[in-house]
Design a protein around this motif. Structure first.
Motif, PDB file in Angstrom:
ATOM      1  N   ILE A  12       2.361   5.476 -12.873  1.00 35.93           N
ATOM      2  CA  ILE A  12       2.318   6.033 -11.521  1.00 35.93           C
ATOM      3  C   ILE A  12       3.629   5.881 -10.809  1.00 35.93           C
ATOM      4  CG2 ILE A  12       1.484   4.987  -9.414  1.00 35.93           C
ATOM      5  CD1 ILE A  12      -1.067   4.180 -10.816  1.00 35.93           C
ATOM      6  N   LYS A  13       3.837   6.583 -10.216  1.00 36.19           N
ATOM      7  CA  LYS A  13       5.242   6.786  -9.519  1.00 36.19           C
ATOM      8  C   LYS A  13       5.062   6.136  -7.976  1.00 36.19           C
ATOM      9  CE  LYS A  13       9.228   9.836  -8.568  1.00 36.19           C
ATOM     10  NZ  LYS A  13       9.719  11.232  -8.679  1.00 36.19           N
ATOM     11  N   ASP A  14       3.985   6.398  -7.319  1.00 31.10           N
ATOM     12  CA  ASP A  14       4.015   5.731  -5.944  1.00 31.10           C
ATOM     13  C   ASP A  14       2.446   5.317  -5.884  1.00 31.10           C
ATOM     14  OD1 ASP A  14       3.772   5.320  -3.344  1.00 31.10           O
ATOM     15  OD2 ASP A  14       5.031   7.189  -2.935  1.00 31.10           O
ATOM     16  N   TYR A  15       2.265   3.990  -5.675  1.00 25.62           N
ATOM     17  CA  TYR A  15       0.856   3.534  -5.650  1.00 25.62           C
ATOM     18  C   TYR A  15       0.184   4.004  -4.166  1.00 25.62           C
ATOM     19  CZ  TYR A  15       1.537   0.146  -9.366  1.00 25.62           C
ATOM     20  OH  TYR A  15       1.661  -0.391 -10.612  1.00 25.62           O
ATOM     21  N   CYS A  16       0.733   4.269  -3.324  1.00 21.75           N
ATOM     22  CA  CYS A  16       0.539   4.870  -1.920  1.00 21.75           C
ATOM     23  C   CYS A  16       0.270   6.093  -1.743  1.00 21.75           C
ATOM     24  CB  CYS A  16       0.992   4.099  -0.828  1.00 21.75           C
ATOM     25  SG  CYS A  16       0.616   2.178  -0.818  1.00 21.75           S
ATOM     26  N   ALA A  17       0.547   6.923  -2.705  1.00 23.89           N
ATOM     27  CA  ALA A  17       0.371   8.489  -2.505  1.00 23.89           C
ATOM     28  C   ALA A  17      -0.573   9.303  -3.333  1.00 23.89           C
ATOM     29  CB  ALA A  17       1.798   9.124  -2.802  1.00 23.89           C
ATOM     30  N   ILE A  18      -0.890  10.489  -3.168  1.00 20.87           N
ATOM     31  CA  ILE A  18      -1.756  11.294  -3.975  1.00 20.87           C
ATOM     32  C   ILE A  18      -1.052  12.112  -5.023  1.00 20.87           C
ATOM     33  CG2 ILE A  18      -3.703  13.073  -3.608  1.00 20.87           C
ATOM     34  CD1 ILE A  18      -4.772  10.531  -3.109  1.00 20.87           C
ATOM     35  N   VAL A  35       6.197  -9.282  -5.947  1.00 23.18           N
ATOM     36  CA  VAL A  35       5.383  -8.259  -6.769  1.00 23.18           C
ATOM     37  C   VAL A  35       3.920  -8.395  -6.526  1.00 23.18           C
ATOM     38  CG1 VAL A  35       4.808  -7.342  -8.940  1.00 23.18           C
ATOM     39  CG2 VAL A  35       6.916  -7.913  -8.767  1.00 23.18           C
ATOM     40  N   TRP A  36       3.461  -9.709  -6.212  1.00 26.93           N
ATOM     41  CA  TRP A  36       2.102 -10.070  -6.235  1.00 26.93           C
ATOM     42  C   TRP A  36       1.780  -9.575  -4.503  1.00 26.93           C
ATOM     43  CZ3 TRP A  36      -0.496 -15.165  -7.636  1.00 26.93           C
ATOM     44  CH2 TRP A  36      -0.107 -15.669  -8.983  1.00 26.93           C
ATOM     45  N   LYS A  37       2.498  -9.617  -3.646  1.00 25.19           N
ATOM     46  CA  LYS A  37       2.298  -9.279  -2.095  1.00 25.19           C
ATOM     47  C   LYS A  37       2.523  -7.730  -2.275  1.00 25.19           C
ATOM     48  CE  LYS A  37       3.880  -9.591   2.489  1.00 25.19           C
ATOM     49  NZ  LYS A  37       3.594  -8.175   2.945  1.00 25.19           N
ATOM     50  N   GLY A  38       3.380  -6.993  -2.980  1.00 26.38           N
ATOM     51  CA  GLY A  38       3.424  -5.604  -2.919  1.00 26.38           C
ATOM     52  C   GLY A  38       2.336  -5.014  -3.575  1.00 26.38           C
ATOM     53  N   MET A  39       1.876  -5.561  -4.541  1.00 29.57           N
ATOM     54  CA  MET A  39       0.641  -4.965  -5.257  1.00 29.57           C
ATOM     55  C   MET A  39      -0.747  -5.258  -4.278  1.00 29.57           C
ATOM     56  SD  MET A  39      -0.535  -3.324  -7.693  1.00 29.57           S
ATOM     57  CE  MET A  39       1.014  -3.345  -8.797  1.00 29.57           C
ATOM     58  N   ALA A  40      -0.856  -6.396  -3.815  1.00 29.79           N
ATOM     59  CA  ALA A  40      -2.029  -6.771  -2.882  1.00 29.79           C
ATOM     60  C   ALA A  40      -1.820  -5.594  -1.614  1.00 29.79           C
ATOM     61  CB  ALA A  40      -1.686  -8.018  -2.565  1.00 29.79           C
ATOM     62  N   ASP A  41      -0.643  -5.362  -1.290  1.00 31.93           N
ATOM     63  CA  ASP A  41      -0.295  -4.411   0.119  1.00 31.93           C
ATOM     64  C   ASP A  41      -0.837  -3.119  -0.234  1.00 31.93           C
ATOM     65  OD1 ASP A  41       0.421  -6.507   1.735  1.00 31.93           O
ATOM     66  OD2 ASP A  41       2.553  -5.939   1.632  1.00 31.93           O
TER      67      ASP A  41
END
Length: 372
Positions: free
Chosen positions: A53-59, A134-140
């Motif tokens: 995955i390149k961007d967790y918040c994109a399609i 990293v924890w916060k980034g993934m949770a966000d």
């Protein structure tokens, strides 16, 4: 749902048109394999792995736009279907946005400062969970999708990520989304008891079903497994049971390749064994006997309603009509009635509902389900 392969178009818009058929089949939850953009660096094949995955918040533009996804989600909800997406928390692609937008310490690195990867996953980069940022980034990132209206996550390689991360993150999200569903790709009991997952993979059972179909194991081993799983797993744990999934299909073969004429009977067991939550993978609902190419476009050419659609529709209807078959501790007590000459008869019993299942674990692989 493998969106890339689900239709010739491989888009959310095309898959959305198939939702009424899945509603008719009786599906409760749609799990979408990763829907995010795929990295280019180290890419395998033409289109790459969904799990790089390149961007967790994109399609993934291959599937359409964010608006297309939102329309798909809205229609699924209108039809009464819940939707969960893949959460790939262990790693990103080597060229993910986080590799440049976040500190170098967000990733595990070798002596030369290069990101590391697991096994032969050279198209990925391992995240560094010793870094609480990293924890916060993934949770966000997970919260981003919950705010879009999804119903939860299937968490890839859940045991490769610290259990305390899951415990903290799931608890935080559930404070705002109490009905959130969480499925772990893993079999460690602590995923339930310490981390808050609803469901986990019954991998051991899957491999046993393959062995029974090959004639290598039978009733004694199956009953031993059921007893052991009941002892080690929390009573309320849902155990994901399957005859195929995206990994098995592409790398080990279809259920017909692995199980032959026993494939239907093994599916019956995934619907009736204690604690089980059955999974149907893309193509199984019409008996599609094809190994999907994992890194390429390799779609089902067209959907049809046939004997397999009817088979799974009947099994789902039996599940819905009989609370004794429910997953976790809401299901009925499991008792063996008889176990002779490869014919197993067992019951699942609640005060108000009793289901009797008879299976012949050898050719002709017959089964019978009755309820009262």
């Amino acid at each position: 749902m493998n969106v890339r392969q689900y239709t010739p178009e491989g888009t959310f818009a095309a898959a959305q048109k198939e939702l009424p058929r899945l509603q008719e089949l009786g599906i409760d939850i749609l799990w979408l394999m990763p829907i995010h953009p795929i990295g280019v660096e180290g890419r395998k094949g033409t289109l790459g792995s969904y799990y790089a995955i390149k961007d967790y918040c994109a399609i993934n533009p291959e599937f359409g736009t964010m608006a297309d996804f939102e329309a798909f989600l809205a229609e699924a909800h209108r039809l009464g279907l819940r939707v969960v997406i893949d959460c790939v928390a262990n790693h990103t692609s080597p060229d993910a946005v986080w590799t440049t937008e976040r500190a170098p310490e967000w990733y595990e690195r070798d002596a030369e400062g290069k990101t590391t990867y697991t096994a032969d996953w050279s198209d990925t980069a391992n995240l560094n969970y010793e870094n609480k940022d990293v924890w916060k980034g993934m949770a966000d990132a997970m919260r981003f999708w919950m705010e879009k209206g999804i119903d939860g996550f299937r968490c890839d390689m859940a045991c490769e990520v610290p259990l305390k991360f899951w415990q903290e993150t799931i608890a935080g999200l559930r404070a705002d989304y109490p009905e959130m569903y969480m499925l772990a790709e893993g079999e460690e009991p602590k995923l339930h008891s310490l981390s808050g997952f609803n469901s986990s993979y019954a991998w051991e059972l899957h491999h046993m079903l393959n062995a029974i179909a090959r004639g290598e194991k039978n009733i004694p081993e199956l009953l031993e497994y059921i007893a052991k799983d009941a002892e080690r797993q929390p009573a309320d744990a849902f155990r994901l049971m399957f005859t195929s999934n995206h990994d098995e299909n592409s790398w080990a073969g279809t259920e017909f390749e692995r199980m032959g004429e026993a494939a239907k009977l093994m599916a019956v067991l995934t619907f009736t064994l204690p604690s089980g939550q059955p999974l149907i993978y893309t193509g199984q609902e019409m008996g599609w006997n094809h190994r999907f190419q994992f890194f390429e476009k390799d779609p089902i050419p067209a959907w049809e309603k046939n004997e397999y659609f009817d088979f799974y529709k009947e099994l789902i209807a039996i599940r819905h009509a009989n609370p004794a078959l429910a997953a976790g501790d809401k299901g009925g007590k499991f008792e063996v009635v008889s176990a002779e000459d490869s014919v197993l008869v067992f019951t699942r019993t609640l005060p108000e509902n009793k289901v009797t299942v008879k299976v012949e674990l050898k050719a002709p692989w017959s089964y019978e389900i009755t309820a009262e």
